[in-house]
Design an enzyme around this catalytic site. Structure first.
Site, PDB file in Angstrom:
ATOM      1  N   HIS A 118       0.794  -1.110   0.078  1.00 49.20           N
ATOM      2  CA  HIS A 118      -0.011  -0.038   0.205  1.00 49.20           C
ATOM      3  C   HIS A 118       0.960   1.294  -0.119  1.00 49.20           C
ATOM      4  O   HIS A 118       2.035   1.074   0.513  1.00 49.20           O
ATOM      5  CB  HIS A 118      -0.921  -0.063   1.096  1.00 49.20           C
ATOM      6  N   SER A 152      10.811 -20.941   9.811  1.00 46.77           N
ATOM      7  CA  SER A 152       9.586 -20.389  10.541  1.00 46.77           C
ATOM      8  C   SER A 152       9.745 -18.729  10.654  1.00 46.77           C
ATOM      9  O   SER A 152      10.867 -18.358  11.077  1.00 46.77           O
ATOM     10  CB  SER A 152       9.718 -20.949  11.923  1.00 46.77           C
ATOM     11  N   ALA A 154      15.307 -18.646  10.687  1.00 49.10           N
ATOM     12  CA  ALA A 154      14.009 -18.149  11.269  1.00 49.10           C
ATOM     13  C   ALA A 154      13.853 -16.724  11.570  1.00 49.10           C
ATOM     14  O   ALA A 154      14.906 -16.204  11.979  1.00 49.10           O
ATOM     15  CB  ALA A 154      14.200 -19.253  12.450  1.00 49.10           C
ATOM     16  N   THR A 208      14.685  -8.102   2.598  1.00 44.78           N
ATOM     17  CA  THR A 208      14.257  -6.953   2.047  1.00 44.78           C
ATOM     18  C   THR A 208      15.231  -6.486   0.642  1.00 44.78           C
ATOM     19  O   THR A 208      15.109  -5.551   0.059  1.00 44.78           O
ATOM     20  CB  THR A 208      14.721  -5.493   3.106  1.00 44.78           C
TER      21      THR A 208
END
Length: 191
Positions: free
Chosen positions: A104, A134, A152, A157
């Site tokens: 968004h 996980s 985990a 990014t």
């Protein structure tokens, strides 16, 4: 005196009346113990993923195109996958993993987050043989290279090269996997 928040009708009342004790027991067992090959393959098929041996565990929300999960891939318990995400073959997605394509954007005109980012720029590709352990989060617009291991609770990014071991927030490559021997090679840590 009525307590706030307790005045909603039960799900059973809204959707066809109460469940029998046997029905309630079946639903409870299904939602808590239904992580097996047969049920996971059936769930994938019901959700429209027909490539061979695709498995989707209970609680996973998968909102992507029907041909966007490669054969023999597994989507773990309570994972969330949404948008233009392509998952290769033999991929393991652990429990509570989040993979979201696009985002968004803030709209000054509306003074809120409403608009969507460029879907093409937000596309996520998970290469063949990747293991997302996980709690991993893959942010929009990133590619995870073939046979990479994301440790985990890492937040990815940026793109991850093939045969990498990445960890942290934001995730950084901390090692490599030897594609010939399968050995892990860890990079020296700065002190």
């Amino acid at each position: 005196m009525k307590k706030p928040g307790f005045d909603f009708p039960s799900v059973q009342a809204v959707h066809g009346g109460p469940l029998s004790d046997e029905e309630f027991k079946k639903f409870t067992l299904y939602l808590n113990k239904s992580n097996n090959l047969h049920d996971d393959c059936a769930r994938a098929s019901i959700l429209g993923f027909h490539n061979e041996k695709v498995r989707i565990a209970v609680g996973a929300i998968v909102r992507i195109g029907q041909n966007q999960i490669g054969e023999a891939s597994y989507i773990g318990i309570n994972s969330y996958i949404n948008g233009d995400v392509t998952i290769g073959k033999n991929v393991l997605v652990g429990p509570h993993v989040s993979i979201v394509a696009s985002n968004h954007l803030y709209s000054a005109e509306d003074d809120c987050f409403s608009a969507r980012t460029d879907k093409k720029a937000g596309k996520v590709i998970i290469g063949d043989g990747v293991w997302l352990t996980s709690g991993v989060v893959i942010t929009p617009g990133n590619d995870i290279g073939k046979c990479s291991l994301i440790c985990a609770n890492s937040v990815v990014t940026t793109d991850i090269p093939p045969y990498s071991i990445a960890a942290g927030t934001p995730a950084k490559v901390i090692g490599k996997i030897d594609s010939e021997t399968g050995e892990y090679h860890w990079f020296k840590q700065e002190k």
